[in-house]
Design a protein around this motif. Structure first.
Motif, PDB file in Angstrom:
ATOM      1  N   GLY A  21       0.834  -1.189   0.000  1.00 42.49           N
ATOM      2  CA  GLY A  21       0.000   0.000   0.000  1.00 42.49           C
ATOM      3  C   GLY A  21       0.870   1.240   0.000  1.00 42.49           C
ATOM      4  O   GLY A  21       2.090   1.163  -0.222  1.00 42.49           O
ATOM      5  N   SER A  22       0.287   2.393   0.270  1.00 41.34           N
ATOM      6  CA  SER A  22       1.066   3.625   0.191  1.00 41.34           C
ATOM      7  C   SER A  22       2.184   3.664   1.228  1.00 41.34           C
ATOM      8  O   SER A  22       3.310   4.089   0.927  1.00 41.34           O
ATOM      9  CB  SER A  22       0.153   4.842   0.330  1.00 41.34           C
ATOM     10  N   TRP A  23       1.926   3.194   2.441  1.00 37.04           N
ATOM     11  CA  TRP A  23       2.940   3.262   3.495  1.00 37.04           C
ATOM     12  C   TRP A  23       4.023   2.214   3.275  1.00 37.04           C
ATOM     13  O   TRP A  23       5.218   2.504   3.392  1.00 37.04           O
ATOM     14  CB  TRP A  23       2.273   3.124   4.846  1.00 37.04           C
ATOM     15  N   GLY A  24       3.646   0.978   2.944  1.00 39.58           N
ATOM     16  CA  GLY A  24       4.644  -0.044   2.677  1.00 39.58           C
ATOM     17  C   GLY A  24       5.535   0.322   1.505  1.00 39.58           C
ATOM     18  O   GLY A  24       6.763   0.131   1.539  1.00 39.58           O
ATOM     19  N   THR A  25       4.938   0.850   0.439  1.00 37.70           N
ATOM     20  CA  THR A  25       5.708   1.245  -0.737  1.00 37.70           C
ATOM     21  C   THR A  25       6.649   2.396  -0.412  1.00 37.70           C
ATOM     22  O   THR A  25       7.828   2.398  -0.806  1.00 37.70           O
ATOM     23  CB  THR A  25       4.755   1.650  -1.881  1.00 37.70           C
ATOM     24  N   THR A  26       6.143   3.374   0.325  1.00 39.35           N
ATOM     25  CA  THR A  26       6.988   4.499   0.729  1.00 39.35           C
ATOM     26  C   THR A  26       8.150   4.026   1.580  1.00 39.35           C
ATOM     27  O   THR A  26       9.298   4.461   1.398  1.00 39.35           O
ATOM     28  CB  THR A  26       6.157   5.532   1.520  1.00 39.35           C
ATOM     29  N   ALA A  42       3.561  -7.682  -2.737  1.00 35.28           N
ATOM     30  CA  ALA A  42       2.229  -7.177  -3.045  1.00 35.28           C
ATOM     31  C   ALA A  42       1.276  -8.352  -3.177  1.00 35.28           C
ATOM     32  O   ALA A  42       1.641  -9.409  -3.715  1.00 35.28           O
ATOM     33  CB  ALA A  42       2.249  -6.368  -4.343  1.00 35.28           C
ATOM     34  N   ARG A  43       0.065  -8.170  -2.709  1.00 30.40           N
ATOM     35  CA  ARG A  43      -0.929  -9.245  -2.777  1.00 30.40           C
ATOM     36  C   ARG A  43      -1.259  -9.613  -4.226  1.00 30.40           C
ATOM     37  O   ARG A  43      -1.419 -10.774  -4.573  1.00 30.40           O
ATOM     38  CB  ARG A  43      -2.205  -8.808  -2.046  1.00 30.40           C
ATOM     39  N   ARG A  44      -1.342  -8.607  -5.095  1.00 31.40           N
ATOM     40  CA  ARG A  44      -1.728  -8.839  -6.496  1.00 31.40           C
ATOM     41  C   ARG A  44      -0.499  -8.861  -7.393  1.00 31.40           C
ATOM     42  O   ARG A  44       0.351  -7.978  -7.320  1.00 31.40           O
ATOM     43  CB  ARG A  44      -2.709  -7.751  -6.956  1.00 31.40           C
ATOM     44  N   GLU A  45      -0.438  -9.861  -8.273  1.00 31.40           N
ATOM     45  CA  GLU A  45       0.724 -10.020  -9.144  1.00 31.40           C
ATOM     46  C   GLU A  45       0.897  -8.827 -10.080  1.00 31.40           C
ATOM     47  O   GLU A  45       2.027  -8.420 -10.375  1.00 31.40           O
ATOM     48  CB  GLU A  45       0.606 -11.313  -9.958  1.00 31.40           C
ATOM     49  N   GLU A  46      -0.195  -8.219 -10.525  1.00 31.06           N
ATOM     50  CA  GLU A  46      -0.047  -7.084 -11.441  1.00 31.06           C
ATOM     51  C   GLU A  46       0.637  -5.901 -10.755  1.00 31.06           C
ATOM     52  O   GLU A  46       1.400  -5.151 -11.384  1.00 31.06           O
ATOM     53  CB  GLU A  46      -1.392  -6.656 -12.038  1.00 31.06           C
ATOM     54  N   VAL A  47       0.391  -5.728  -9.448  1.00 26.54           N
ATOM     55  CA  VAL A  47       1.078  -4.671  -8.704  1.00 26.54           C
ATOM     56  C   VAL A  47       2.552  -5.036  -8.540  1.00 26.54           C
ATOM     57  O   VAL A  47       3.444  -4.195  -8.745  1.00 26.54           O
ATOM     58  CB  VAL A  47       0.420  -4.447  -7.328  1.00 26.54           C
ATOM     59  N   ALA A  48       2.823  -6.290  -8.189  1.00 24.88           N
ATOM     60  CA  ALA A  48       4.209  -6.744  -8.043  1.00 24.88           C
ATOM     61  C   ALA A  48       4.974  -6.593  -9.349  1.00 24.88           C
ATOM     62  O   ALA A  48       6.141  -6.172  -9.359  1.00 24.88           O
ATOM     63  CB  ALA A  48       4.233  -8.201  -7.577  1.00 24.88           C
ATOM     64  N   THR A  73       7.395  -8.640  -5.698  1.00 19.49           N
ATOM     65  CA  THR A  73       6.985 -10.036  -5.846  1.00 19.49           C
ATOM     66  C   THR A  73       5.600 -10.213  -5.232  1.00 19.49           C
ATOM     67  O   THR A  73       5.212  -9.458  -4.342  1.00 19.49           O
ATOM     68  CB  THR A  73       7.977 -10.996  -5.162  1.00 19.49           C
ATOM     69  N   SER A  74       4.879 -11.205  -5.711  1.00 18.05           N
ATOM     70  CA  SER A  74       3.597 -11.565  -5.089  1.00 18.05           C
ATOM     71  C   SER A  74       3.705 -12.920  -4.382  1.00 18.05           C
ATOM     72  O   SER A  74       2.706 -13.451  -3.922  1.00 18.05           O
ATOM     73  CB  SER A  74       2.481 -11.610  -6.142  1.00 18.05           C
ATOM     74  N   ARG A  75       4.920 -13.451  -4.297  1.00 14.19           N
ATOM     75  CA  ARG A  75       5.148 -14.755  -3.647  1.00 14.19           C
ATOM     76  C   ARG A  75       5.784 -14.528  -2.278  1.00 14.19           C
ATOM     77  O   ARG A  75       6.924 -14.061  -2.190  1.00 14.19           O
ATOM     78  CB  ARG A  75       6.048 -15.621  -4.515  1.00 14.19           C
TER      79      ARG A  75
END
Length: 340
Positions: A21-26, A42-48, A73-75
């Motif tokens: 999310g915004s905080w984890g990414t930051t 990331a939970r979703r592969e497209e975000v990863a 990664t999503s794994r």
């Protein structure tokens, strides 16, 4: 660079950040800027994939370009493999359900960025990480302070506090978090830092609501000050140290969260003050405002410990029981005379 210099160049720590999310990414950016190699789960592969291939996470921070040292990664197993430490950035109320199906977290330091109290159990976040993630409580630290993610993503100077059960662990975690624009102080008051970070979101809803109703700075300053008194009472009752609440995790985070339009909880309170119901206000904010779910857990905890928290109770009456925000504000300001 000479071969001799290369031999003595320190190996960067490998850190896993769970939650994009915004905080984890930051915070993945912060850790990379501090010199670490970071794997962001990331939970979703497209975000990863977007993080991995383009160094972007447009869903949460469309303007941010992540450093090359951040990998997506999503794994879960890929994120955790070989990690020197794990950073947890899940929303408070989904933390247990996210960690429960995973294997136990590795026996390395764990740093929680999550601010809240788990609804239903009244557990602090470090307790949830230990129970659901299988982490050793002696290895769990927490970070709090004025942490508005948009400002940190823009590399605006700020300070935070890292608390851990012992000073050596606090020092190690703080070193990994210290970027050119983020100064990390240390503490061994894990309980105090966690309670301060959780309850300030509840107070920020009340302050935002007062502003939304058209009240002025006298009102908001009164709510912030009395809100800090509530936070301190609860924290001390749970074993936190009183001085923690006058520092970055207490007053510092409270002021930032209550005063800034970047704060989700403040914006949610503003929307309530303008007359929206909780669902409509949450939809307008668009991202998780932890104070809504945390309010009831905090109120339950306070009731069990016989700690007086009138602002928190007022927020619960609005977000859980549909009370009108203007009636609640009037009731708060018309309480009987008492010693401060």
């Amino acid at each position: 660079m000479s071969a001799h210099a290369q031999e003595h160049r320190p190996v960067p720590p490998r850190l896993a950040v769970l939650g994009a999310g915004s905080w984890g990414t930051t915070f993945a950016q912060v850790l990379a800027d501090a010199g670490a190699e970071v794997t962001l789960w990331a939970r979703r592969e497209e975000v990863a994939r977007e993080i991995r291939e383009e160094h972007r996470n447009r869903a949460y921070l469309p303007e941010l370009v992540l450093p090359d040292a951040v990998h997506g990664t999503s794994r879960p197993e890929e994120a955790l493999d070989g990690a020197d430490a794990v950073v947890v950035a899940f929303p408070a109320q989904s933390l247990r359900s996210t960690l429960a199906p995973w294997p136990d977290l590795p026996a390395v330091p764990v740093l929680s960025l999550t601010k809240g109290i788990e609804r239903g159990t009244d557990a602090r976040i470090s307790e949830v990480i230990a129970a659901a993630g299988g982490a050793d409580p002696a290895l769990i630290g927490v970070l709090s302070g004025p942490n508005l993610s948009a400002e940190i993503a823009a590399r605006r100077p700020c300070a935070s506090v890292v608390a851990a059960p012992d000073q050596e662990l606090a020092d190690r975690l703080a070193r990994w978090c210290t970027a050119p624009y983020l100064r990390a102080y240390t503490s061994t008051d894990v309980v105090g830092v966690e309670i301060a970070g959780a309850v300030k979101n509840v107070i920020a809803i009340a302050v935002g609501a007062a502003s939304g109703l058209g009240h002025g700075h006298n009102t908001t300053a009164s709510l912030i000050t009395r809100g800090l008194a509530e936070i301190t009472r609860l924290g001390v009752a749970l074993g936190g140290r009183r001085e923690t609440f006058a520092g970055l995790a207490g007053m510092g985070d409270l002021v930032a969260t209550c005063a800034s339009p970047l704060s989700r909880n403040h914006r949610l309170g503003l929307a309530l003050g303008r007359g929206l119901d909780v669902e409509a206000a949450a939809a307008e904010v668009g991202q998780t405002a932890e104070g809504v779910a945390t309010a009831r857990a905090v109120a339950d905890l306070a009731a069990r410990l016989d700690v007086d928290m009138p602002i928190t109770r007022a927020v619960v009456s609005v977000v859980d029981h549909g009370a009108r925000i203007d009636e609640v504000t009037t009731a708060l300001l018309s309480r009987s005379v008492r010693s401060e």
